[in-house]
Scaffold this active site. Structure first.
Site, PDB file in Angstrom:
ATOM      1  N   ARG A  52     -10.189   0.231   8.725  1.00 12.12           N
ATOM      2  CA  ARG A  52      -9.450  -1.142   9.222  1.00 12.12           C
ATOM      3  C   ARG A  52     -10.435  -1.959   9.922  1.00 12.12           C
ATOM      4  NH1 ARG A  52      -3.594   0.280   8.761  1.00 12.12           N
ATOM      5  NH2 ARG A  52      -2.645  -1.881   9.626  1.00 12.12           N
TER       6      ARG A  52
ATOM      7  N   LYS B 269       0.694  -1.178   0.016  1.00 10.61           N
ATOM      8  CA  LYS B 269      -0.010   0.028   0.094  1.00 10.61           C
ATOM      9  C   LYS B 269       0.757   1.181  -0.139  1.00 10.61           C
ATOM     10  CE  LYS B 269      -2.109  -1.132   4.070  1.00 10.61           C
ATOM     11  NZ  LYS B 269      -1.229  -2.401   4.280  1.00 10.61           N
TER      12      LYS B 269
ATOM     13  N   ARG C  76      11.430  -1.453  11.161  1.00 15.08           N
ATOM     14  CA  ARG C  76      10.089  -0.846  11.783  1.00 15.08           C
ATOM     15  C   ARG C  76      10.035  -1.742  13.167  1.00 15.08           C
ATOM     16  NH1 ARG C  76       4.832   0.281   8.219  1.00 15.08           N
ATOM     17  NH2 ARG C  76       3.809  -1.010   9.697  1.00 15.08           N
TER      18      ARG C  76
ATOM     19  N   ARG D  90       0.004  -9.061  13.477  1.00 14.13           N
ATOM     20  CA  ARG D  90      -0.775  -8.083  12.487  1.00 14.13           C
ATOM     21  C   ARG D  90      -1.658  -8.853  11.682  1.00 14.13           C
ATOM     22  NH1 ARG D  90       4.251  -5.185  10.690  1.00 14.13           N
ATOM     23  NH2 ARG D  90       3.067  -4.195   9.203  1.00 14.13           N
TER      24      ARG D  90
ATOM     25  N   ARG E 247      11.826  -5.468   5.022  1.00 16.93           N
ATOM     26  CA  ARG E 247      11.599  -4.203   4.902  1.00 16.93           C
ATOM     27  C   ARG E 247      12.598  -3.392   5.808  1.00 16.93           C
ATOM     28  NH1 ARG E 247       5.721  -1.655   5.240  1.00 16.93           N
ATOM     29  NH2 ARG E 247       5.781  -2.706   7.389  1.00 16.93           N
TER      30      ARG E 247
HETATM   31  P1  AP5 Z   1       4.844  -1.774   2.008  1.00 14.03           P
HETATM   32  O1  AP5 Z   1       4.301  -0.871   0.798  1.00 14.03           O
HETATM   33  O2  AP5 Z   1       5.470  -0.739   3.008  1.00 14.03           O
HETATM   34  O3  AP5 Z   1       3.544  -2.516   2.420  1.00 14.03           O
HETATM   35  P2  AP5 Z   1       2.315  -1.775   3.207  1.00 14.03           P
HETATM   36  O4  AP5 Z   1       1.109  -2.291   2.267  1.00 14.03           O
HETATM   37  O5  AP5 Z   1       2.223  -0.074   3.344  1.00 14.03           O
HETATM   38  O6  AP5 Z   1       2.438  -2.526   4.488  1.00 14.03           O
HETATM   39  P3  AP5 Z   1       2.439  -1.850   6.084  1.00 14.03           P
HETATM   40  O7  AP5 Z   1       3.324  -2.935   6.884  1.00 14.03           O
HETATM   41  O8  AP5 Z   1       2.631  -0.574   6.031  1.00 14.03           O
HETATM   42  O9  AP5 Z   1       0.845  -2.171   6.463  1.00 14.03           O
HETATM   43  P4  AP5 Z   1       0.323  -2.036   7.898  1.00 14.03           P
HETATM   44  O10 AP5 Z   1      -1.070  -2.226   7.287  1.00 14.03           O
HETATM   45  O11 AP5 Z   1       0.327  -3.223   8.605  1.00 14.03           O
HETATM   46  O12 AP5 Z   1       0.766  -1.053   8.411  1.00 14.03           O
HETATM   47  P5  AP5 Z   1       0.207   0.574   8.881  1.00 14.03           P
HETATM   48  O13 AP5 Z   1       1.507   1.435   8.951  1.00 14.03           O
HETATM   49  O14 AP5 Z   1      -0.786   1.016   8.205  1.00 14.03           O
HETATM   50  O15 AP5 Z   1       5.711  -2.731   1.556  1.00 14.03           O
HETATM   51  C1  AP5 Z   1       6.272  -3.642   2.328  1.00 14.03           C
HETATM   52  C2  AP5 Z   1       7.695  -4.110   1.973  1.00 14.03           C
HETATM   53  O16 AP5 Z   1       7.496  -4.960   0.618  1.00 14.03           O
HETATM   54  C3  AP5 Z   1       8.602  -3.194   1.499  1.00 14.03           C
HETATM   55  O17 AP5 Z   1       9.851  -3.415   1.915  1.00 14.03           O
HETATM   56  C4  AP5 Z   1       8.620  -3.026   0.158  1.00 14.03           C
HETATM   57  O18 AP5 Z   1       9.581  -2.527  -0.499  1.00 14.03           O
HETATM   58  C5  AP5 Z   1       8.111  -4.303  -0.409  1.00 14.03           C
HETATM   59  N1  AP5 Z   1       7.476  -4.582  -1.331  1.00 14.03           N
HETATM   60  C6  AP5 Z   1       6.269  -3.819  -1.856  1.00 14.03           C
HETATM   61  N2  AP5 Z   1       5.562  -4.045  -3.200  1.00 14.03           N
HETATM   62  C7  AP5 Z   1       6.350  -4.917  -3.351  1.00 14.03           C
HETATM   63  C8  AP5 Z   1       6.293  -5.947  -4.399  1.00 14.03           C
HETATM   64  N3  AP5 Z   1       5.424  -5.885  -5.458  1.00 14.03           N
HETATM   65  N4  AP5 Z   1       7.292  -7.102  -4.819  1.00 14.03           N
HETATM   66  C9  AP5 Z   1       8.244  -7.218  -3.761  1.00 14.03           C
HETATM   67  N5  AP5 Z   1       8.313  -6.379  -2.854  1.00 14.03           N
HETATM   68  C10 AP5 Z   1       7.199  -5.247  -2.462  1.00 14.03           C
HETATM   69  O19 AP5 Z   1      -0.205   0.549  10.463  1.00 14.03           O
HETATM   70  C11 AP5 Z   1       0.868   0.135  11.472  1.00 14.03           C
HETATM   71  C12 AP5 Z   1       0.133   0.072  12.671  1.00 14.03           C
HETATM   72  O20 AP5 Z   1      -0.689   1.411  13.092  1.00 14.03           O
HETATM   73  C13 AP5 Z   1      -1.016  -0.870  12.815  1.00 14.03           C
HETATM   74  O21 AP5 Z   1      -0.728  -2.255  13.079  1.00 14.03           O
HETATM   75  C14 AP5 Z   1      -1.836  -0.212  13.858  1.00 14.03           C
HETATM   76  O22 AP5 Z   1      -1.538  -0.570  15.302  1.00 14.03           O
HETATM   77  C15 AP5 Z   1      -1.750   1.182  13.770  1.00 14.03           C
HETATM   78  N6  AP5 Z   1      -2.844   1.531  12.957  1.00 14.03           N
HETATM   79  C16 AP5 Z   1      -2.595   2.367  11.491  1.00 14.03           C
HETATM   80  N7  AP5 Z   1      -3.921   2.523  10.925  1.00 14.03           N
HETATM   81  C17 AP5 Z   1      -4.719   2.067  11.721  1.00 14.03           C
HETATM   82  C18 AP5 Z   1      -6.339   2.166  11.708  1.00 14.03           C
HETATM   83  N8  AP5 Z   1      -6.840   2.698  10.688  1.00 14.03           N
HETATM   84  N9  AP5 Z   1      -6.777   1.639  12.805  1.00 14.03           N
HETATM   85  C19 AP5 Z   1      -6.345   1.165  13.819  1.00 14.03           C
HETATM   86  N10 AP5 Z   1      -4.795   1.258  13.886  1.00 14.03           N
HETATM   87  C20 AP5 Z   1      -4.219   1.777  13.161  1.00 14.03           C
HETATM   88 MG    MG Z   2       2.502   1.225   5.049  1.00 11.60          MG
END
Ligand code: AP5
Ligand code: MG
Ligand code: ZN
Length: 215
Positions: free
Chosen positions: A88, A13, A159, A170, A127
């Protein structure tokens, strides 16, 4: 263009949203990035959120709903927005619906990036982040020099929630609380699924093709 980029942790994402936000000139709104910025700055919100984030749990809905409402009311959302990591839960999605009605910016589409669990674990455990906002992968998107950011020369780090035990939690939380939104948006006829197992460019092209319909 009003878009939700949906998908499990590690689906890509953030990687995609960064590029799409430039291409379509709409702000990338990542609730995870906003929360992490608060953690870094040691705000009250950050201190509270960190307890949940480090365990791989969701931060309470009321906190997120207030946060996203404030963000969507900012002037840079006038021509649209690209949401990443919100909603979410069903209550978050219902609240979003109310907010968007109030500001007259209804969703055009929810793009679901579909990626298998094995692939997700590999992506998240490899990552590496930079404080400037760049993100890398030790195998799929490695920096020119190991551990050093191409963009700013900063030192890369992992991270806190990319440890294997937290990654697994997660993914469990995603299945239980977030995945039901796929049916939720399917019923509203807003959902489009795309295959997320391809390369970063392949996925980018697939999402662009969908977003082009709403330009
Ligand atoms: P990346 O693009 O970083 O993936 P992502 O989908 O953004 O994954 P996240 O870990 O950021 O998602 P998340 O939903 O768990 O975390 P968030 O920060 O939202 O890609 C991942 C890796 O893969 C990278 O190394 C990249 O280079 C590689 N990659 C990407 N595309 C690729 C491809 N096509 N091929 C190969 N490699 C690839 O949330 C974190 C925490 O915040 C949550 O756990 C929660 O505690 C809190 N939080 C955030 N939002 C909320 C909410 N709405 N409600 C409640 N709590 C929340
Ligand atoms: Mg992300
Ligand atoms: Zn950097």
């Amino acid at each position: 263009m009003n878009v939700v980029l949906f998908g499990p942790p590690g689906a890509g994402k953030g990687t995609q949203a960064k590029e799409l936000s430039q291409k379509y000139d709409i702000p990338h709104i990542s609730t995870g990035d906003i929360l992490r910025a608060n953690v870094r700055e040691g705000t009250e919100l950050g201190l509270k959120a960190k307890e949940y984030m480090d365990k791989g749990e969701l931060v309470p809905d009321q906190v997120l709903i207030g946060l996203i409402k404030d963000r969507l009311e900012e002037p840079d959302c006038a021509n649209g927005y690209l949401l990443d990591g919100y909603p979410r839960t069903i209550p978050q999605a219902d609240a979003l619906d109310d907010i968007l009605k109030e500001i007259s910016k209804p969703l055009d589409v929810v793009v679901n990036i579909d990626v298998s669990d094995e692939e997700l674990i590999g992506r998240l455990s490899g990552r590496r982040m930079c404080k400037c906002g760049e993100s890398y992968h030790i195998m799929f998107n490695s920096p020119k020099e190991e551990g050093v950011c191409n963009a700013c020369g900063g030192q890369l780090y992992q991270r806190d929630d990319d440890r294997e035990d937290v990654i697994r939690q997660r993914l469990v939380v995603y299945s239980e609380k977030t995945k039901p939104l796929i049916d939720y948006y399917e019923e509203k006829e807003l959902l489009v699924n795309i295959a997320g197992n391809g390369t970063v460019n392949e996925v980018f092209e697939a999402i662009s093709e969908i977003m082009d319909r709403y330009k």
